[in-house]
Design an enzyme around this catalytic site. Sequence first.
Site, mmCIF file in Angstrom:
data_model
loop_
_atom_site.group_PDB
_atom_site.id
_atom_site.type_symbol
_atom_site.label_atom_id
_atom_site.label_comp_id
_atom_site.label_asym_id
_atom_site.label_seq_id
_atom_site.Cartn_x
_atom_site.Cartn_y
_atom_site.Cartn_z
ATOM 1 N N ASP A 115 0.839 -1.193 0.000
ATOM 2 C CA ASP A 115 0.000 0.000 0.000
ATOM 3 C C ASP A 115 0.877 1.247 0.000
ATOM 4 O O ASP A 115 1.990 1.239 0.529
ATOM 5 C CB ASP A 115 -0.899 0.017 1.239
ATOM 6 C CG ASP A 115 -1.962 -1.067 1.187
ATOM 7 O OD1 ASP A 115 -2.348 -1.462 0.081
ATOM 8 O OD2 ASP A 115 -2.387 -1.520 2.269
ATOM 9 N N ARG A 116 0.329 2.304 -0.535
ATOM 10 C CA ARG A 116 1.079 3.556 -0.652
ATOM 11 C C ARG A 116 1.745 4.002 0.658
ATOM 12 O O ARG A 116 2.920 4.375 0.659
ATOM 13 C CB ARG A 116 0.137 4.647 -1.173
ATOM 14 C CG ARG A 116 0.804 5.993 -1.320
ATOM 15 C CD ARG A 116 -0.176 7.010 -1.843
ATOM 16 N NE ARG A 116 0.485 8.283 -2.094
ATOM 17 C CZ ARG A 116 -0.037 9.244 -2.807
ATOM 18 N NH1 ARG A 116 -1.215 9.091 -3.354
ATOM 19 N NH2 ARG A 116 0.616 10.369 -2.992
#
Length: 252
Positions: free
Chosen positions: A54-55
Amino acid sequence: MLEIIYQDEYFVAVNKPAGMLVHRSWLDKHETQFVMQTLRDQIGQHVFPLHRLDRPTSGVLVFALSSEVASEVMPMFANHEMQKTYHAIVRGWIEEGDTLDYALKVELDKIADKFAKEDKEDKEAQEAVTVYEPLAKVEVPYSTGRFPTSRYCLVEMMPKTGRKHQLRRHMAHLRHPIIGDTSHGDGKHNRLFRDDLDSYRLLLHASELRFIHPFTKEELVMKANLDETWLRLFETFEWDTNLINAKACSSK
């Protein structure tokens, strides 16, 4: 420049910075930096993602160096034939390690998954298993309202399944949300870390990935170092960085 932590003729792995997208997305049209494009330009060849982070999560991110290698190795990653180790700082003190077997329903982002079929919402919850182990505790002289101090814990986690936001959702289920998690976390504690501890990121780090190299048949161990925010917190909390190399969970 990305920190390359492993490279051979088949794979390249980087230490993904927190906040950096893995690849272009129509959601973030204003973004100009992506791991895939940056790495491609850095090493001068195309790369093919084998898994995702995830970012806001930092840590080990592995790419294949050809589509042929990717197609051969992707099933390994999809079937979890590798061992991932994460570290996080969570609210409260976890007294002892355990295995959480708590099924999770498919989680749709309102925007990112707007094209996903609505029937996903009605699907049964999927199996989700996380092994976790507390490594260190701290009590800081800052209040979030009810008590004059606040307690936090360094925890090691090894997901045995790969559900969306599994570690964040599992820790929230245990009432020990990960600090900096704006979706499943605790806003008061996130704010304390921003205001008093100069920490503006999700405190979740993919520290290690290990799997059997499908071509050399040797075990590959890829490790990603902590960033400045993590190191500053370790210093403030008087935690030894060697804690995350102790592999508390792996002996179980």
